[in-house]
Design a protein around this motif. Structure first.
Motif, mmCIF file in Angstrom:
data_model
loop_
_atom_site.group_PDB
_atom_site.id
_atom_site.type_symbol
_atom_site.label_atom_id
_atom_site.label_comp_id
_atom_site.label_asym_id
_atom_site.label_seq_id
_atom_site.Cartn_x
_atom_site.Cartn_y
_atom_site.Cartn_z
ATOM 1 N N ARG A 85 9.759 9.204 -13.128
ATOM 2 C CA ARG A 85 8.563 8.996 -13.964
ATOM 3 C C ARG A 85 7.779 10.299 -14.069
ATOM 4 O O ARG A 85 7.707 11.057 -13.105
ATOM 5 C CB ARG A 85 7.615 7.955 -13.331
ATOM 6 N N ASN A 86 7.162 10.534 -15.223
ATOM 7 C CA ASN A 86 6.260 11.668 -15.374
ATOM 8 C C ASN A 86 4.902 11.244 -14.843
ATOM 9 O O ASN A 86 4.288 10.308 -15.369
ATOM 10 C CB ASN A 86 6.156 12.096 -16.836
ATOM 11 N N ILE A 87 4.438 11.918 -13.804
ATOM 12 C CA ILE A 87 3.203 11.531 -13.129
ATOM 13 C C ILE A 87 1.993 12.268 -13.704
ATOM 14 O O ILE A 87 2.141 13.298 -14.358
ATOM 15 C CB ILE A 87 3.295 11.800 -11.605
ATOM 16 N N THR A 88 0.822 11.707 -13.455
ATOM 17 C CA THR A 88 -0.416 12.395 -13.789
ATOM 18 C C THR A 88 -1.084 12.814 -12.484
ATOM 19 O O THR A 88 -1.051 12.083 -11.500
ATOM 20 C CB THR A 88 -1.388 11.489 -14.585
ATOM 21 N N VAL A 89 -1.648 14.003 -12.492
ATOM 22 C CA VAL A 89 -2.298 14.556 -11.295
ATOM 23 C C VAL A 89 -3.653 15.101 -11.712
ATOM 24 O O VAL A 89 -3.747 15.907 -12.632
ATOM 25 C CB VAL A 89 -1.462 15.677 -10.657
ATOM 26 N N SER A 90 -4.698 14.634 -11.034
ATOM 27 C CA SER A 90 -6.052 15.123 -11.315
ATOM 28 C C SER A 90 -6.889 15.062 -10.051
ATOM 29 O O SER A 90 -6.512 14.412 -9.080
ATOM 30 C CB SER A 90 -6.708 14.290 -12.417
ATOM 31 N N GLU A 91 -8.012 15.751 -10.081
ATOM 32 C CA GLU A 91 -8.914 15.697 -8.938
ATOM 33 C C GLU A 91 -9.470 14.287 -8.834
ATOM 34 O O GLU A 91 -9.859 13.684 -9.846
ATOM 35 C CB GLU A 91 -10.035 16.714 -9.122
ATOM 36 N N ALA A 92 -9.490 13.738 -7.631
ATOM 37 C CA ALA A 92 -9.990 12.379 -7.415
ATOM 38 C C ALA A 92 -11.496 12.353 -7.621
ATOM 39 O O ALA A 92 -12.206 13.273 -7.215
ATOM 40 C CB ALA A 92 -9.629 11.902 -6.016
ATOM 41 N N LYS A 93 -11.967 11.296 -8.250
ATOM 42 C CA LYS A 93 -13.405 11.087 -8.464
ATOM 43 C C LYS A 93 -13.929 10.223 -7.334
ATOM 44 O O LYS A 93 -13.265 9.293 -6.901
ATOM 45 C CB LYS A 93 -13.649 10.390 -9.805
ATOM 46 N N SER A 94 -15.149 10.478 -6.889
ATOM 47 C CA SER A 94 -15.724 9.645 -5.841
ATOM 48 C C SER A 94 -16.160 8.313 -6.435
ATOM 49 O O SER A 94 -16.452 8.219 -7.628
ATOM 50 C CB SER A 94 -16.895 10.357 -5.183
ATOM 51 N N ARG A 95 -16.218 7.280 -5.608
ATOM 52 C CA ARG A 95 -16.550 5.930 -6.074
ATOM 53 C C ARG A 95 -18.036 5.634 -5.884
ATOM 54 O O ARG A 95 -18.416 4.587 -5.401
ATOM 55 C CB ARG A 95 -15.734 4.903 -5.312
ATOM 56 N N GLY B 146 -1.282 9.367 -10.658
ATOM 57 C CA GLY B 146 -1.048 8.163 -11.443
ATOM 58 C C GLY B 146 0.348 8.111 -12.027
ATOM 59 O O GLY B 146 1.112 9.073 -11.968
ATOM 60 N N SER B 147 0.685 6.966 -12.597
ATOM 61 C CA SER B 147 1.986 6.711 -13.239
ATOM 62 C C SER B 147 3.149 6.829 -12.269
ATOM 63 O O SER B 147 4.231 7.277 -12.641
ATOM 64 C CB SER B 147 2.204 7.650 -14.432
ATOM 65 N N LEU B 148 2.923 6.416 -11.018
ATOM 66 C CA LEU B 148 4.000 6.472 -10.029
ATOM 67 C C LEU B 148 5.049 5.397 -10.296
ATOM 68 O O LEU B 148 4.721 4.293 -10.731
ATOM 69 C CB LEU B 148 3.444 6.262 -8.611
ATOM 70 N N ALA B 149 6.304 5.733 -9.998
ATOM 71 C CA ALA B 149 7.390 4.752 -10.071
ATOM 72 C C ALA B 149 7.191 3.725 -8.967
ATOM 73 O O ALA B 149 6.613 4.023 -7.914
ATOM 74 C CB ALA B 149 8.735 5.457 -9.896
ATOM 75 N N LYS C 241 -2.639 14.320 3.870
ATOM 76 C CA LYS C 241 -2.466 12.874 3.715
ATOM 77 C C LYS C 241 -1.851 12.589 2.348
ATOM 78 O O LYS C 241 -2.223 13.197 1.353
ATOM 79 C CB LYS C 241 -3.822 12.170 3.832
ATOM 80 N N ALA C 242 -0.906 11.654 2.320
ATOM 81 C CA ALA C 242 -0.297 11.196 1.069
ATOM 82 C C ALA C 242 -0.149 9.688 1.175
ATOM 83 O O ALA C 242 0.488 9.191 2.103
ATOM 84 C CB ALA C 242 1.053 11.861 0.845
ATOM 85 N N GLU C 243 -0.752 8.971 0.240
ATOM 86 C CA GLU C 243 -0.785 7.518 0.356
ATOM 87 C C GLU C 243 -0.635 6.839 -1.007
ATOM 88 O O GLU C 243 -1.407 7.103 -1.920
ATOM 89 C CB GLU C 243 -2.107 7.110 0.999
ATOM 90 N N VAL C 244 0.364 5.981 -1.109
ATOM 91 C CA VAL C 244 0.550 5.136 -2.286
ATOM 92 C C VAL C 244 -0.311 3.884 -2.066
ATOM 93 O O VAL C 244 -0.350 3.344 -0.964
ATOM 94 C CB VAL C 244 2.033 4.746 -2.469
ATOM 95 N N ARG D 22 4.422 -4.240 -3.098
ATOM 96 C CA ARG D 22 4.399 -3.791 -4.500
ATOM 97 C C ARG D 22 3.329 -2.727 -4.715
ATOM 98 O O ARG D 22 2.146 -2.954 -4.505
ATOM 99 C CB ARG D 22 4.151 -4.971 -5.431
ATOM 100 N N SER D 23 3.768 -1.572 -5.168
ATOM 101 C CA SER D 23 2.867 -0.466 -5.465
ATOM 102 C C SER D 23 1.991 -0.809 -6.666
ATOM 103 O O SER D 23 2.416 -1.537 -7.567
ATOM 104 C CB SER D 23 3.698 0.780 -5.787
ATOM 105 N N ARG D 24 0.787 -0.287 -6.675
ATOM 106 C CA ARG D 24 -0.102 -0.451 -7.836
ATOM 107 C C ARG D 24 0.122 0.669 -8.850
ATOM 108 O O ARG D 24 -0.555 0.730 -9.867
ATOM 109 C CB ARG D 24 -1.554 -0.494 -7.395
ATOM 110 N N GLY D 25 1.063 1.571 -8.559
ATOM 111 C CA GLY D 25 1.421 2.629 -9.512
ATOM 112 C C GLY D 25 0.571 3.882 -9.411
ATOM 113 O O GLY D 25 0.645 4.748 -10.277
ATOM 114 N N PHE D 26 -0.226 3.980 -8.350
ATOM 115 C CA PHE D 26 -1.005 5.196 -8.157
ATOM 116 C C PHE D 26 -1.186 5.461 -6.671
ATOM 117 O O PHE D 26 -0.876 4.622 -5.830
ATOM 118 C CB PHE D 26 -2.360 5.137 -8.872
ATOM 119 N N GLY D 27 -1.683 6.650 -6.375
ATOM 120 C CA GLY D 27 -1.910 7.023 -4.989
ATOM 121 C C GLY D 27 -2.809 8.232 -4.896
ATOM 122 O O GLY D 27 -3.350 8.704 -5.904
#
Length: 83
Positions: A72-82, A7-10, A30-33, A42-47
């Protein structure tokens, strides 16, 4: 394989720069914005980033959370399932 939420991606961060940043922690599969549906430029600011190895993902959370990427200072956490 472990998936992380970033989160908080530039606005300038793209898939390539996201992958390049996280490859310092291990093998990225895999890396995806995420981009706006109505404006794909336009990025949504996360990936999301997926790691081949769970230990590498844990290191990415520990060392990447709060780190600077593209100004930007990013946030990194384990992804939660939807579920």
């Amino acid at each position: 394989m472990k998936k992380l939420f970033i989160g908080s991606l530039a606005w300038a961060t793209d898939n390539a720069s996201l992958r390049a940043f996280f490859e310092q922690f291990g093998v990225v599969t895999k890396a995806e914005v995420v981009y706006e549906r109505d404006n794909p430029n336009r990025s949504r600011g996360f990936g999301f980033v997926e790691f081949e190895n769970d230990d590498d993902a844990a290191q990415a959370v520990a060392k990447g959370d709060g780190a600077e990427l593209d100004g930007r200072n990013i946030t990194v956490s384990e992804a939660k399932s939807r579920d």
